[in-house]
Design a protein around this motif. Structure first.
Motif, mmCIF file in Angstrom:
data_model
loop_
_atom_site.group_PDB
_atom_site.id
_atom_site.type_symbol
_atom_site.label_atom_id
_atom_site.label_comp_id
_atom_site.label_asym_id
_atom_site.label_seq_id
_atom_site.Cartn_x
_atom_site.Cartn_y
_atom_site.Cartn_z
ATOM 1 N N VAL A 134 0.855 -1.182 0.000
ATOM 2 C CA VAL A 134 0.000 0.000 0.000
ATOM 3 C C VAL A 134 0.889 1.229 0.000
ATOM 4 O O VAL A 134 1.734 1.394 0.878
ATOM 5 N N ALA A 135 0.720 2.092 -0.985
ATOM 6 C CA ALA A 135 1.569 3.277 -1.117
ATOM 7 C C ALA A 135 0.997 4.438 -0.318
ATOM 8 O O ALA A 135 -0.223 4.548 -0.117
ATOM 9 N N CYS A 136 1.882 5.300 0.154
ATOM 10 C CA CYS A 136 1.470 6.501 0.884
ATOM 11 C C CYS A 136 0.759 7.455 -0.072
ATOM 12 O O CYS A 136 1.255 7.737 -1.173
ATOM 13 N N ASP A 137 -0.389 7.965 0.322
ATOM 14 C CA ASP A 137 -1.158 8.863 -0.541
ATOM 15 C C ASP A 137 -0.563 10.263 -0.601
ATOM 16 O O ASP A 137 -0.954 11.066 -1.463
ATOM 17 N N PHE A 138 0.378 10.606 0.300
ATOM 18 C CA PHE A 138 0.895 11.969 0.368
ATOM 19 C C PHE A 138 2.306 12.093 -0.186
ATOM 20 O O PHE A 138 2.830 13.199 -0.271
#
Length: 547
Positions: free
Chosen positions: A97-101
């Motif tokens: 899961v990649a960081c959205d920021f």
């Protein structure tokens, strides 16, 4: 000392979005600094213009001006030849899961926020630990399924569970098409479902134990079939030596038929063994999935997957064959011995007996247990209690005295039940029904001689609409549709005892799969208090089948 100062400056001069040294640094009104491209892209992708760290919003969108002093400091750090970044964070790979920021190459997210509906790496997660309003947000392990928490109609987080429609909804749904429905918070529904999940796991584990026991029985069957067949062959061939001149051809035919029957029976048993082992594997997999589901912190994911994972498929029951284990081919030997002693003109008649004996060497593989009430009624049996001249269905009432039945005593049927047998009782208040071996007396403490208090009796306790199974003085709570009418199905030879709650359908409450080594009798018990009663129902047997 100088190098330590430069290292400290390097950490301060890193962009919190890309986690690299600032490129064309700009300082926004709240005082935090970012790469010019990073903050531009961040604001372009969001409706509000806020600081990624402190969340302060700016109206209108601030103009961005390069911070000359920060730019010179960054150049000094580059000239010093130090690493471009001081972060040890891992970048998101396939399946992560990649960081959205994060902009550019994204870091792996460590947590997802169910309020912000976004996932954060450790760096961007810090405001949730430091900023007071963000501390109240619900954080869970990083997940890629956050979108499942969003209402597809109103684009809002679904925090309500509609019992009427059995689905998750948002607050706007609650004011619209679900206005008059029965609703509650998803957290409350999750808590209730969590209780059921534990029961489902218990049922699966219980079934695994039963299936493993069945496999062991089949292994013993395979060995017993081989031993019995080999013994029959050896003894038959010895007996045929005396008649070798007359029945050499017949001896060969008997040998062929025995081997053929042995192969047929072993093939049937092996097929069932493979089926049960496959079922055990499926049950273990399902138990693992339920365990993982029970640990998830995402209520929506839990509820969306609960029904499909908690459903248990029907399985084939395995009857016991212990009474026949060593008798599969014994009749062959007996028949051959009789044939040897007969005169030649009777050989054809004795040959018929031999073939009949071989065909009777059947392994008692599972028969399907009835499913509908009509099918159960085919096995309804007449049960009497007390004087054998009394044939009417009996009743017990807690407020009355019954002569030979002392207070809190148990009552047993006159008939031995081998099965398949089926009977029904109507229970009120607190009462118990089950099966047990024959006892000379049931008087005394219920903890010592009561139904289910030992390993020679099995009982279902009814208490004002709730059920408990009792065996070996161990009580197990049961769940199922409430009904004061309970059906009992027993097939002693098959090793099956089942209890059913009878509504419009037959609802299985509990099934016992074991080896019943002694004759069994129906047992009944009521607590001697006002309002408790037990009545044996009169069932109509079908015309084609009797117990």
């Amino acid at each position: 000392m100088a190098q330590q100062v430069i290292q400290l400056d390097q950490e301060k001069l890193s962009c919190s979005i890309c986690l690299d040294l600032l490129k064309d640094p700009v300082t926004i009104p709240c005082g935090h600094s970012y790469c010019m491209d990073c903050i531009k892209n961040y604001w372009d992708e969001n409706e509000t213009h806020s600081c990624p760290q402190c969340r302060e919003a700016f109206i209108p969108r601030p103009a961005l001006v390069k911070n000359t002093m920060f730019a010179e400091l960054v150049e000094d750090l580059k000239i010093a030849g130090l690493p471009a970044a001081s972060s040890d964070y891992a970048y998101a790979g396939p399946g992560d899961v990649a960081c959205d920021f994060c902009s550019g190459k994204k870091l792996k997210a460590s947590k997802s926020c169910l309020v912000c509906m976004a996932s954060y790496c450790e760096h961007h997660l810090q405001p949730h630990y430091n900023v007071a309003p963000l501390k109240k947000h619900k954080l869970i392990e990083a997940t890629s399924k956050l979108q499942d928490n969003i209402c597809p109609h109103h684009d809002e987080v679904m925090k309500i569970f509609c019992h009427t429609d059995q689905q998750c909804i948002c607050y706007r749904c609650l004011m619209d098409e679900h206005k008059d429905h029965v609703t509650l918070l998803v957290s409350a529904e999750r808590a209730e479902k969590q209780k059921n999940l534990a029961g489902n796991r218990h049922g699966i584990q219980y079934r695994i134990q039963n299936r493993e026991s069945d496999v062991n029985v089949l292994k013993q069957e395979l060995e017993a079939i081989s031993l019995s067949a080999d013994k029959a062959l050896m003894e038959s061939e010895e007996l045929f030596k005396d008649l070798i001149c007359l029945i050499k051809k017949k001896s060969s035919e008997v040998k062929q038929k025995i081997r053929s029957k042995q192969k047929t029976e072993q093939t049937r048993v092996k097929e069932l063994q493979e089926k049960l082992e496959q079922e055990i594997s499926e049950l273990r997999r399902k138990d693992t999935e339920l365990e993982q589901l029970s640990l998830t912190e995402d209520h929506i994911h839990f509820l969306n997957n609960f029904s499909s994972l908690s459903h248990l498929d029907k399985y084939t029951d395995l009857p016991s064959t212990y009474d026949h284990t060593l008798q599969y081919f014994q009749g062959v030997t007996t028949a051959v011995l009789q044939a040897r002693n007969k005169i030649k003109d009777l050989l054809s008649d004795e040959w018929t007996k031999i073939i009949v004996a071989v065909n009777k060497a059947d392994v008692l593989l599972p028969q399907e247990e009835p499913t509908t009430r009509g099918e159960f009624l085919k096995y309804s049996c007449a049960i009497t209690v007390g004087p054998k001249t009394e044939t009417k269905p009996f009743s017990l009432y807690g407020q009355a005295s019954y002569g030979d039945y002392s207070e809190n005593s148990h009552v047993q049927s006159n008939e031995v039940l081998n099965g398949p047998c089926y009977w029904e009782v109507k229970l009120t208040g607190i009462a118990t029904v089950g099966v047990a071996k024959k006892y000379d007396s049931y008087s005394g403490s219920s903890n010592k001689c009561g139904l289910g208090s030992n390993y020679e009796s099995w009982a279902l306790k009814y208490s004002h609409g709730s059920y408990q199974f009792r065996h070996g003085n161990i009580l197990t709570s049961l769940s199922g549709p409430q009904s004061s009418t309970v059906g009992v199905y027993l097939d002693r030879r098959a090793g099956i005892l089942s209890f059913y709650s009878i509504t419009e359908t037959m609802n299985l409450l509990h099934r016992v799969q074991t080896s019943f080594t002694q004759p069994l009798y129906a047992g009944f018990w009521i607590y001697w208090n006002q309002g408790n009663s037990l009545e044996l129902c009169e069932l109509k047997e079908t015309s084609d089948t009797k117990s």
